[in-house]
Each structure stands twice: as structure tokens, then as C-alpha cells.
Write a protein that holds these residues in place. Structure first.
Motif, PDB file in Angstrom:
ATOM      1  N   GLY A 183     -11.793 -28.809  -4.828  1.00  0.00           N
ATOM      2  CA  GLY A 183     -12.759 -28.828  -3.734  1.00  0.00           C
ATOM      3  C   GLY A 183     -12.672 -27.647  -2.806  1.00  0.00           C
ATOM      4  N   LEU A 184     -11.540 -26.924  -2.832  1.00  0.00           N
ATOM      5  CA  LEU A 184     -11.362 -25.767  -1.944  1.00  0.00           C
ATOM      6  C   LEU A 184     -10.432 -24.768  -2.617  1.00  0.00           C
ATOM      7  CD1 LEU A 184     -10.796 -25.783   1.892  1.00  0.00           C
ATOM      8  CD2 LEU A 184      -9.276 -24.451   0.418  1.00  0.00           C
ATOM      9  N   VAL A 185     -10.833 -23.501  -2.590  1.00  0.00           N
ATOM     10  CA  VAL A 185     -10.032 -22.422  -3.178  1.00  0.00           C
ATOM     11  C   VAL A 185      -9.854 -21.314  -2.146  1.00  0.00           C
ATOM     12  CG1 VAL A 185      -9.864 -20.683  -5.000  1.00  0.00           C
ATOM     13  CG2 VAL A 185     -10.918 -22.905  -5.491  1.00  0.00           C
ATOM     14  N   GLY A 186      -8.604 -20.988  -1.857  1.00  0.00           N
ATOM     15  CA  GLY A 186      -8.300 -19.879  -0.962  1.00  0.00           C
ATOM     16  C   GLY A 186      -7.541 -18.800  -1.696  1.00  0.00           C
ATOM     17  N   GLY A 187      -6.869 -17.945  -0.955  1.00  0.00           N
ATOM     18  CA  GLY A 187      -6.092 -16.872  -1.561  1.00  0.00           C
ATOM     19  C   GLY A 187      -5.223 -16.174  -0.536  1.00  0.00           C
ATOM     20  N   GLN A 188      -4.620 -15.089  -0.958  1.00  0.00           N
ATOM     21  CA  GLN A 188      -3.691 -14.349  -0.109  1.00  0.00           C
ATOM     22  C   GLN A 188      -4.459 -13.316   0.730  1.00  0.00           C
ATOM     23  OE1 GLN A 188      -0.818 -15.908  -0.672  1.00  0.00           O
ATOM     24  NE2 GLN A 188      -1.765 -16.876  -2.452  1.00  0.00           N
ATOM     25  N   ILE A 189      -3.825 -12.881   1.822  1.00  0.00           N
ATOM     26  CA  ILE A 189      -4.413 -11.808   2.643  1.00  0.00           C
ATOM     27  C   ILE A 189      -3.396 -10.693   2.857  1.00  0.00           C
ATOM     28  CG2 ILE A 189      -6.059 -13.266   3.885  1.00  0.00           C
ATOM     29  CD1 ILE A 189      -4.111 -13.215   6.290  1.00  0.00           C
ATOM     30  N   MET A 190      -3.913  -9.490   2.986  1.00  0.00           N
ATOM     31  CA  MET A 190      -3.128  -8.336   3.398  1.00  0.00           C
ATOM     32  C   MET A 190      -3.597  -7.984   4.798  1.00  0.00           C
ATOM     33  SD  MET A 190      -0.700  -6.706   1.735  1.00  0.00           S
ATOM     34  CE  MET A 190      -1.058  -6.474  -0.014  1.00  0.00           C
ATOM     35  N   GLU A 191      -2.669  -7.881   5.734  1.00  0.00           N
ATOM     36  CA  GLU A 191      -3.033  -7.621   7.125  1.00  0.00           C
ATOM     37  C   GLU A 191      -2.885  -6.134   7.451  1.00  0.00           C
ATOM     38  OE1 GLU A 191      -1.814 -11.914   9.103  1.00  0.00           O
ATOM     39  OE2 GLU A 191      -0.334 -10.304   9.097  1.00  0.00           O
ATOM     40  N   PHE A 192      -3.811  -5.622   8.248  1.00  0.00           N
ATOM     41  CA  PHE A 192      -3.750  -4.231   8.671  1.00  0.00           C
ATOM     42  C   PHE A 192      -4.144  -4.131  10.143  1.00  0.00           C
ATOM     43  CE2 PHE A 192      -8.173  -4.804   7.547  1.00  0.00           C
ATOM     44  CZ  PHE A 192      -8.881  -3.981   8.397  1.00  0.00           C
ATOM     45  N   ILE A 193      -3.742  -3.023  10.766  1.00  0.00           N
ATOM     46  CA  ILE A 193      -4.065  -2.803  12.180  1.00  0.00           C
ATOM     47  C   ILE A 193      -5.158  -1.752  12.335  1.00  0.00           C
ATOM     48  CG2 ILE A 193      -3.164  -2.046  14.422  1.00  0.00           C
ATOM     49  CD1 ILE A 193      -0.452  -3.203  13.598  1.00  0.00           C
ATOM     50  N   GLU A 194      -4.980  -0.602  11.724  1.00  0.00           N
ATOM     51  CA  GLU A 194      -5.933   0.489  11.898  1.00  0.00           C
ATOM     52  C   GLU A 194      -6.774   0.746  10.651  1.00  0.00           C
ATOM     53  OE1 GLU A 194      -3.721   3.859  13.193  1.00  0.00           O
ATOM     54  OE2 GLU A 194      -3.284   3.025  15.172  1.00  0.00           O
ATOM     55  N   ALA A 195      -6.127   0.879   9.490  1.00  0.00           N
ATOM     56  CA  ALA A 195      -6.840   1.210   8.261  1.00  0.00           C
ATOM     57  C   ALA A 195      -6.522   0.189   7.177  1.00  0.00           C
ATOM     58  CB  ALA A 195      -6.459   2.614   7.787  1.00  0.00           C
ATOM     59  N   PRO A 196      -7.537  -0.343   6.486  1.00  0.00           N
ATOM     60  CA  PRO A 196      -7.292  -1.364   5.464  1.00  0.00           C
ATOM     61  C   PRO A 196      -6.411  -0.882   4.317  1.00  0.00           C
ATOM     62  CG  PRO A 196      -9.566  -0.574   5.388  1.00  0.00           C
ATOM     63  CD  PRO A 196      -8.970  -0.050   6.644  1.00  0.00           C
ATOM     64  N   GLU A 197      -6.412   0.438   4.078  1.00  0.00           N
ATOM     65  CA  GLU A 197      -5.574   0.979   3.008  1.00  0.00           C
ATOM     66  C   GLU A 197      -4.126   1.163   3.446  1.00  0.00           C
ATOM     67  OE1 GLU A 197      -7.596   4.485   5.074  1.00  0.00           O
ATOM     68  OE2 GLU A 197      -8.126   2.464   4.390  1.00  0.00           O
ATOM     69  N   LYS A 198      -3.831   0.833   4.704  1.00  0.00           N
ATOM     70  CA  LYS A 198      -2.467   0.921   5.216  1.00  0.00           C
ATOM     71  C   LYS A 198      -2.035  -0.443   5.759  1.00  0.00           C
ATOM     72  CE  LYS A 198      -2.784   5.826   6.464  1.00  0.00           C
ATOM     73  NZ  LYS A 198      -2.677   6.814   7.565  1.00  0.00           N
ATOM     74  N   PRO A 199      -1.787  -1.406   4.875  1.00  0.00           N
ATOM     75  CA  PRO A 199      -1.406  -2.750   5.328  1.00  0.00           C
ATOM     76  C   PRO A 199      -0.026  -2.768   5.967  1.00  0.00           C
ATOM     77  CG  PRO A 199      -1.144  -2.557   2.955  1.00  0.00           C
ATOM     78  CD  PRO A 199      -1.815  -1.291   3.407  1.00  0.00           C
ATOM     79  N   VAL A 200       0.164  -3.713   6.873  1.00  0.00           N
ATOM     80  CA  VAL A 200       1.442  -3.853   7.559  1.00  0.00           C
ATOM     81  C   VAL A 200       2.171  -5.139   7.172  1.00  0.00           C
ATOM     82  CG1 VAL A 200       0.719  -2.460   9.532  1.00  0.00           C
ATOM     83  CG2 VAL A 200       0.330  -4.931   9.568  1.00  0.00           C
TER      84      VAL A 200
END
Length: 280
Positions: free
Chosen positions: A123-140
Motif C-alpha cells: 500500500g505504500l512504497v518509500g525509499g532512501q534519501i541523500m541530504e545536501f546543503i548547497e549542491a545536490p551533487e555534494k551530499p552531506v
């Protein structure tokens, strides 16, 4: 099914005055450019917007008149109520939630649709997240959540088992649990607890589905007496519904009291990064 054999789905977003127009554009473009495209995007205007946000939203509505539906609210109602109103006008059974400042991976929705197609009971499907502050290609950091229904049902007894901006769900399953409701910094967790109680089958993909933008004040906003009281009420709800027992209830309260009220902000940040997030 559409002409490509994929199930149609709606996208549900809530936009409010403090959002930055550039971030909103990035978020919306990431959903418009999905490998399997939505056939409806519902954007709830949670109260009056800035002139620039109004302009950006109007331009997209004009460009995609048969795809994007804007739902204006006269005043700010909060995320839970805004999503409740928006979900009511979503025309599809499958609804993908998305925040207005994050960036979805191009194949995010395709991956989720594949799960629903191969597992009709989910009934519900989620997933993982990558967190970033300034640029999405530079996750923290990366927030890792459990994958299987069994693991999720164990995890939900202590913490929120989903990254809200990643979920795709069946509208009927959310409605069966009572739908979104207003809850300070907890409308999603409150909904998952009720869906858990209603017997919904859960799943999280192991893949990163969304790159989530975090601000410098994230840990400050997740602290303080008001936040603790909100979390304590959630834990009491879980206790009253038999989801957790008395020992787990008091353990959860103690953990939240220490982290959100007694702990200084700088130390709270260290704890979140070390024990709640995975450093990248």
C-alpha cells in the motif's frame, strides 16, 4: 494502465510562502522529467504566496494546463491539512508525495511503480534519501530506512520509518486510515502509525529516490519543548493503539526528552549525524 503498460499516478505537493522560487522550480522539473511521467500534478498553495512564487506557478500551469492543477487556500493551514485537501482532488489511486525544495531522481517513480505492479498487496512504497546543503551533487548525509514490511513494523515503534518526500501510496489505503491530519512536525509519522494499525503493507526501496535539501537550522527546528510535546503525543497515540508497550513508550519519551529538550543544539547536530544519519 497507460499506453506504456504503467499505472497512472498523481504527484502531490504543498507550496507555501517561505519557499524559494528556484528551489520550487528544481523540484517541479524533477517530477516533470521522470522516466515514467505523471498524468497529474496537484500543487496546493498553502496560503498566499510571494509575487515571484505566484509567477513561477502560473507559468507552469499555463505551460502544462492538462497536467498541473493548482489548489489555492485563502490562509496557511499547515502541511497536514494542505495535503488532505490536495489528496482529495488527486484523480489516481497511486499518489507520489514530493516536497517543493527537493530533487527527485529521474527513475524514482518508475522504481516505485514496478513495486506496485509486482506486489499488488503493498500500500505504500518509500525509499532512501541523500541530504545536501548547497549542491545536490555534494551530499552531506544519507538517511537510511528499513526495507521490508517486517523491519518497518519494528522500526516504527521507535522512529519514523519513511522519508516522507519519497513515498508513493495507494489513495484508498491512506483514506482507510483516516487520511492526512494536522500535527506539528509529525503529520506523516501520525499517518504511518494509523496505516500500520489498519494493516497496510509497507516497503522501502534500497535506492536513493530523492536528494533532500536541508538547512542549517534543521536541528534547531527539531528541538524545543513544543517539538517534544508533539512527539510525546505521538508516542502516547502509539501506546493507546497497542503499537508499543509501556516499556517502549517510556524509553521513547526519555530518548526524545534528552535529544530535543535537554541537549544543546550543537550536540543535537552531532547525535543526528552520527546515530540517525549515515555520513557520506
Amino acid at each position: 494502465m497507460d499506453t506504456n503498460g504503467k499505472m497512472p499516478y498523481s504527484v502531490l505537493m504543498s507550496l507555501y510562502i517561505k519557499e524559494k522560487p528556484a528551489y520550487f522550480q528544481e523540484a517541479l522539473e524533477s517530477m516533470l522529467n521522470q522516466t515514467v511521467k505523471p498524468d497529474q500534478i496537484v500543487i496546493v498553495q498553502d496560503g498566499p504566496l510571494t509575487e515571484r512564487l505566484d509567477q513561477v506557478l502560473a507559468s507552469y500551469c499555463e505551460q502544462y494546463p492538462d497536467l498541473i492543477l493548482s489548489v489555492p487556500l485563502d490562509e496557511n493551514r499547515g502541511l497536514g491539512i494542505a495535503l488532505q485537501i490536495g489528496m482529495a482532488v488527486c484523480k489516481n489511486e497511486l499518489i507520489a508525495r514530493m516536497d517543493t525544495d527537493d530533487i527527485a531522481e529521474p527513475d524514482r517513480c518508475e522504481r516505485q511503480l514496478e513495486v506496485f505492479a509486482s506486489n499488488p498487496g503493498v500500500g505504500l512504497v518509500g525509499g532512501q534519501i541523500m541530504e545536501f546543503i548547497e549542491a545536490p551533487e555534494k551530499p552531506v548525509a544519507k538517511r537510511v530506512v528499513p526495507e521490508s514490511d517486517t523491519e518497518i513494523r519494528g522500526f516504527i515503534r521507535r522512529r519514523n520509518p519513511f522519508n516522507h518526500m519519497t513515498v508513493m501510496f495507494k489513495k484508498s489505503e491512506v483514506e482507510r486510515a483516516g487520511g492526512y491530519m494536522d500535527w506539528f512536525w509529525g503529520e506523516d509519522y501520525f499517518l504511518w502509525l494509523r496505516m500500520h494499525k489498519a494493516g497496510c503493507e509497507f516497503y522501502n526501496l534500497p535506492h536513493v529516490l530523492v536528494r533532500a535539501r536541508i538547512g542549517a537550522d534543521m536541528y534547531r527546528r527539531r528541538g524545543g519543548l513544543k517539538y517534544f510535546k508533539s512527539q510525546a503525543k505521538l508516542m502516547w497515540f502509539a501506546r493507546s493503539q497497542g503499537i508499543i508497550g509501556p516499556v517502549q513508550f517510556y524509553m521513547n519519551l526519555f530518548e526524545r526528552l534528552v535529544v530535543t529538550v535537554l541537549m544543546p543544539q550543537w550536540l543535537r547536530g552531532v547525535v543526528f549525524r552520527r546515530f540517525v544519519r549515515t555520513t557520506v
